[in-house]
Design a protein around this motif. Structure first.
Motif, PDB file in Angstrom:
ATOM      1  N   ARG A   1       0.876  -1.384   0.100  1.00  0.00           N
ATOM      2  CA  ARG A   1      -0.075   0.009   0.013  1.00  0.00           C
ATOM      3  C   ARG A   1       0.954   1.396  -0.282  1.00  0.00           C
ATOM      4  NH1 ARG A   1      -1.563   3.740   3.591  1.00  0.00           N
ATOM      5  NH2 ARG A   1      -0.384   2.723   5.231  1.00  0.00           N
TER       6      ARG A   1
ATOM      7  N   SER B   1      -0.003   5.692   0.182  1.00  0.00           N
ATOM      8  CA  SER B   1      -1.187   6.566   0.037  1.00  0.00           C
ATOM      9  C   SER B   1      -1.007   7.849  -0.444  1.00  0.00           C
ATOM     10  CB  SER B   1      -1.758   7.096   1.611  1.00  0.00           C
ATOM     11  OG  SER B   1      -0.642   7.246   2.225  1.00  0.00           O
ATOM     12  N   THR B   2       0.325   8.314  -0.812  1.00  0.00           N
ATOM     13  CA  THR B   2       0.499   9.200  -1.694  1.00  0.00           C
ATOM     14  C   THR B   2       1.513   9.225  -2.555  1.00  0.00           C
ATOM     15  OG1 THR B   2       2.565  10.003   0.046  1.00  0.00           O
ATOM     16  CG2 THR B   2       0.081  10.659   0.666  1.00  0.00           C
TER      17      THR B   2
ATOM     18  N   GLN C   1       5.232   9.115  -0.779  1.00  0.00           N
ATOM     19  CA  GLN C   1       5.576   7.856  -0.337  1.00  0.00           C
ATOM     20  C   GLN C   1       6.321   6.998  -1.538  1.00  0.00           C
ATOM     21  OE1 GLN C   1       2.207   6.045   1.370  1.00  0.00           O
ATOM     22  NE2 GLN C   1       2.844   6.708   3.401  1.00  0.00           N
TER      23      GLN C   1
ATOM     24  N   SER D   1      -5.257   5.568   2.317  1.00  0.00           N
ATOM     25  CA  SER D   1      -4.687   5.822   3.686  1.00  0.00           C
ATOM     26  C   SER D   1      -5.008   4.557   4.399  1.00  0.00           C
ATOM     27  CB  SER D   1      -5.399   7.197   4.383  1.00  0.00           C
ATOM     28  OG  SER D   1      -5.266   6.898   5.661  1.00  0.00           O
TER      29      SER D   1
ATOM     30  N   LYS E   1      -5.690   4.666   7.562  1.00  0.00           N
ATOM     31  CA  LYS E   1      -6.140   5.192   8.867  1.00  0.00           C
ATOM     32  C   LYS E   1      -7.505   4.132   9.160  1.00  0.00           C
ATOM     33  CE  LYS E   1      -9.293   8.592   6.417  1.00  0.00           C
ATOM     34  NZ  LYS E   1      -9.504   9.968   6.488  1.00  0.00           N
TER      35      LYS E   1
ATOM     36  N   ARG F   1     -10.387  -0.457   2.469  1.00  0.00           N
ATOM     37  CA  ARG F   1      -9.841  -0.375   1.066  1.00  0.00           C
ATOM     38  C   ARG F   1     -10.105  -1.647   0.455  1.00  0.00           C
ATOM     39  NH1 ARG F   1      -4.315  -0.868   4.493  1.00  0.00           N
ATOM     40  NH2 ARG F   1      -5.731  -0.529   6.171  1.00  0.00           N
TER      41      ARG F   1
ATOM     42  N   THR G   1       3.151  -0.542   9.006  1.00  0.00           N
ATOM     43  CA  THR G   1       2.276   0.597   8.591  1.00  0.00           C
ATOM     44  C   THR G   1       1.548   0.516   7.508  1.00  0.00           C
ATOM     45  OG1 THR G   1       4.163   1.874   7.812  1.00  0.00           O
ATOM     46  CG2 THR G   1       3.676   2.187   9.946  1.00  0.00           C
ATOM     47  N   ARG G   2       2.101  -0.462   6.494  1.00  0.00           N
ATOM     48  CA  ARG G   2       1.421  -0.777   5.214  1.00  0.00           C
ATOM     49  C   ARG G   2       0.021  -1.415   5.554  1.00  0.00           C
ATOM     50  NH1 ARG G   2       2.475   3.027   2.969  1.00  0.00           N
ATOM     51  NH2 ARG G   2       2.776   3.748   5.159  1.00  0.00           N
TER      52      ARG G   2
ATOM     53  N   ARG H   1      -2.496   1.797  10.148  1.00  0.00           N
ATOM     54  CA  ARG H   1      -1.835   2.706  11.065  1.00  0.00           C
ATOM     55  C   ARG H   1      -2.330   2.977  12.240  1.00  0.00           C
ATOM     56  NH1 ARG H   1       1.854   6.093   8.049  1.00  0.00           N
ATOM     57  NH2 ARG H   1       1.716   6.937  10.079  1.00  0.00           N
TER      58      ARG H   1
END
Length: 93
Positions: free
Chosen positions: A8, A10-11, A14, A49, A51, A55, A79-80, A83
């Protein structure tokens, strides 16, 4: 032993800083090869994200895990996967 992977980002930032999807795939494949794991599939969420768990790739991955027969879930970094520590613990349970 059957494994699945999850990647994953998110931006765009990244993706440019070493956590690109391709980089994550390479690391997951390498990890599985070193440990003799059969990598069945890698599920992906680009632009989502961590969060929450809403997904599409994450949901598909969880459906596959719930079917059974998966020994390991491999991610480049925790963190992938999530979060939020609560989400991480709930899904690992």
């Amino acid at each position: 032993m059957n494994a699945i992977g999850y990647i994953r980002v998110s931006t765009d930032m990244q993706a440019d800083k070493g956590t690109s999807l391709d980089n994550q795939v390479e690391r997951i494949i390498e990890f599985c090869q070193k440990r003799g794991l059969f990598l069945e599939n890698i599920y992906e969420d680009a632009g989502f994200s961590g969060k929450n768990t809403k997904r599409p790739g994450f949901q598909d991955m969880m459906k596959r895990i719930n079917k059974g027969g998966v020994t390991a879930l491999v991610v480049w970094h925790s963190t992938r996967f999530a979060r939020n520590l609560r989400d991480f613990i709930n899904h690992m349970d």
